[in-house]
Design an enzyme around this catalytic site. Structure first.
Site, PDB file in Angstrom:
ATOM      1  CG  ASP A  13     -57.057 -17.743  48.578  1.00 54.62           C
ATOM      2  OD1 ASP A  13     -56.139 -18.164  49.304  1.00 54.62           O
ATOM      3  OD2 ASP A  13     -57.588 -18.430  47.675  1.00 54.62           O
ATOM      4  CG  LEU A  14     -51.086 -16.907  46.100  1.00 55.28           C
ATOM      5  CD1 LEU A  14     -50.764 -15.634  45.328  1.00 55.28           C
ATOM      6  CD2 LEU A  14     -49.817 -17.426  46.795  1.00 55.28           C
ATOM      7  CG  ASP A  15     -52.282 -21.237  46.449  1.00 52.62           C
ATOM      8  OD1 ASP A  15     -51.378 -20.951  45.654  1.00 52.62           O
ATOM      9  OD2 ASP A  15     -52.061 -21.536  47.651  1.00 52.62           O
ATOM     10  CB  THR A  21     -50.901 -22.131  42.690  1.00 54.88           C
ATOM     11  OG1 THR A  21     -51.600 -20.988  43.136  1.00 54.88           O
ATOM     12  CG2 THR A  21     -49.545 -21.740  42.150  1.00 54.88           C
ATOM     13  CE  LYS A  49     -60.250 -25.737  43.850  1.00 55.25           C
ATOM     14  NZ  LYS A  49     -61.287 -25.421  42.873  1.00 55.25           N
ATOM     15  CB  SER A 120     -52.057 -17.231  50.879  1.00 50.33           C
ATOM     16  OG  SER A 120     -51.754 -18.559  50.490  1.00 50.33           O
ATOM     17  CB  ALA A 121     -53.758 -21.573  54.031  1.00 51.14           C
ATOM     18  CE  LYS A 151     -57.463 -18.628  53.682  1.00 44.43           C
ATOM     19  NZ  LYS A 151     -57.139 -18.420  52.257  1.00 44.43           N
ATOM     20  CD  GLU A 175     -60.447 -17.749  50.349  1.00 42.95           C
ATOM     21  OE1 GLU A 175     -60.456 -18.699  49.548  1.00 42.95           O
ATOM     22  OE2 GLU A 175     -59.574 -17.625  51.227  1.00 42.95           O
ATOM     23  CG  ASP A 176     -59.870 -20.514  45.138  1.00 38.42           C
ATOM     24  OD1 ASP A 176     -59.389 -20.075  46.201  1.00 38.42           O
ATOM     25  OD2 ASP A 176     -59.504 -21.585  44.615  1.00 38.42           O
TER      26      ASP A 176
HETATM   27  C1  BG6 Z   1     -53.838 -22.823  50.229  1.00 38.89           C
HETATM   28  C2  BG6 Z   1     -54.204 -23.806  49.144  1.00 38.89           C
HETATM   29  O1  BG6 Z   1     -53.751 -21.552  49.665  1.00 38.89           O
HETATM   30  O2  BG6 Z   1     -52.580 -23.163  50.813  1.00 38.89           O
HETATM   31  C3  BG6 Z   1     -54.163 -25.227  49.693  1.00 38.89           C
HETATM   32  O3  BG6 Z   1     -55.508 -23.510  48.663  1.00 38.89           O
HETATM   33  C4  BG6 Z   1     -52.814 -25.508  50.336  1.00 38.89           C
HETATM   34  O4  BG6 Z   1     -54.407 -26.120  48.639  1.00 38.89           O
HETATM   35  C5  BG6 Z   1     -52.523 -24.458  51.406  1.00 38.89           C
HETATM   36  O5  BG6 Z   1     -52.806 -26.796  50.940  1.00 38.89           O
HETATM   37  C6  BG6 Z   1     -51.166 -24.651  52.082  1.00 38.89           C
HETATM   38  O6  BG6 Z   1     -50.173 -24.438  51.135  1.00 38.89           O
HETATM   39  P1  BG6 Z   1     -48.630 -24.827  51.281  1.00 38.89           P
HETATM   40  O7  BG6 Z   1     -48.033 -24.235  50.018  1.00 38.89           O
HETATM   41  O8  BG6 Z   1     -48.115 -24.159  52.509  1.00 38.89           O
HETATM   42  O9  BG6 Z   1     -48.535 -26.293  51.337  1.00 38.89           O
HETATM   43 MG    MG Z   2     -57.612 -20.371  47.199  1.00 44.59          MG
END
Ligand code: BG6
Ligand code: MG
Length: 223
Positions: A13-15, A21, A49, A120-121, A151, A175-176
């Site tokens: 996962d990224l954020d 972020t 999240k 990452s989403a 997810k 993941e977080d």
């Molecule tokens: C996830 C974050 O990685 O990405 C979420 O944890 C976020 O908080 C989701 O809503 C979608 O991100 P983005 O940047 O496409 O709006």
């Molecule tokens: Mg995350």
């Protein structure tokens, strides 16, 4: 449980894992919640999240009993406004925003020939990686626009394994978010949860923060 020696790759996962972020996402969503008059709580913040942009907006509206108040176009406008505010924060990012120990961990993975992909989403993931100067570590990134479900559905983690030509059982997902740990487990990968162990109770391996995540620590929690 899978043996450490079976593991050949890591799906990240990224954020909130590579960089903090998740704080920026929360800040930008909080502004939207205030604007529409939905109550903000720690529970909502944690629940958002890992959740996709439009699904996050729906959760915020639901928290304020506002689900039917906006048209689809108005919802897109609200989500776009959130993203614009989020990107202003991303623009100020530098490699100093990489979470503790992550750069060294990625270097160790490369040195030991583990394969690496990103699950990452976020549609902003390539931009964030570029600000962190980590693009080269992630040649394989799941395109969130290619997904039918977000997810906690396992799809994104299954694709993360597929991109590096591994079976899910050969991968560790990191993941977080509770929704993310659920996705990793449902994909049959070994899950690492980073953060509050109560929120991430379902994770196979738990660390309080990224600085604790090393190959040795993972090995000792698996064997
Ligand atoms: C996830 C974050 O990685 O990405 C979420 O944890 C976020 O908080 C989701 O809503 C979608 O991100 P983005 O940047 O496409 O709006
Ligand atoms: Mg995350």
């Amino acid at each position: 449980m899978t043996k450490f020696t079976d593991i050949k790759g890591f799906v990240f996962d990224l954020d909130g894992v590579i960089t903090d972020t998740s704080v920026f996402h929360s800040q930008a969503w909080h502004q939207v919640a205030d604007k529409v008059g939905a109550p903000w709580s720690q529970e909502l913040e944690d629940g958002l999240k890992g959740i996709s942009r439009m699904d996050s907006l729906e959760m915020i509206l639901k928290a304020g009993n506002l689900s039917d108040k906006y048209t689809e176009d108005e919802k897109v406008d609200l989500a776009t406004e959130k993203n614009t505010n989020y990107l202003k924060l991303v623009d100020q990012m530098t490699p100093a925003n990489i979470l503790p120990g992550i750069k060294k961990f990625l270097d160790d993975l490369k040195a030991h020939n583990y394969l690496i992909s990103l699950a990452s989403a976020s549609k902003n993931a390539p931009k964030v990686l570029s600000k962190l100067q980590l693009t080269d570590y992630f040649p394989q990134i799941v395109d969130p626009q290619s997904l039918t479900k977000g997810k906690p559905d396992p799809e994104i983690y299954l694709k993360g394994a597929e991109l590096i030509n591994l079976k899910p059982e050969q991968c560790i997902g990191v993941e977080d978010a509770a929704a993310g740990v659920e996705a990793i487990n449902a994909a049959n990968e070994t899950s690492i949860g980073i953060g509050d162990p109560k929120i991430l109770a379902a994770a196979d391996i738990k660390f309080n923060d990224t600085g604790e995540m090393t190959l040795d620590h993972i090995k000792s929690q698996m064997n």
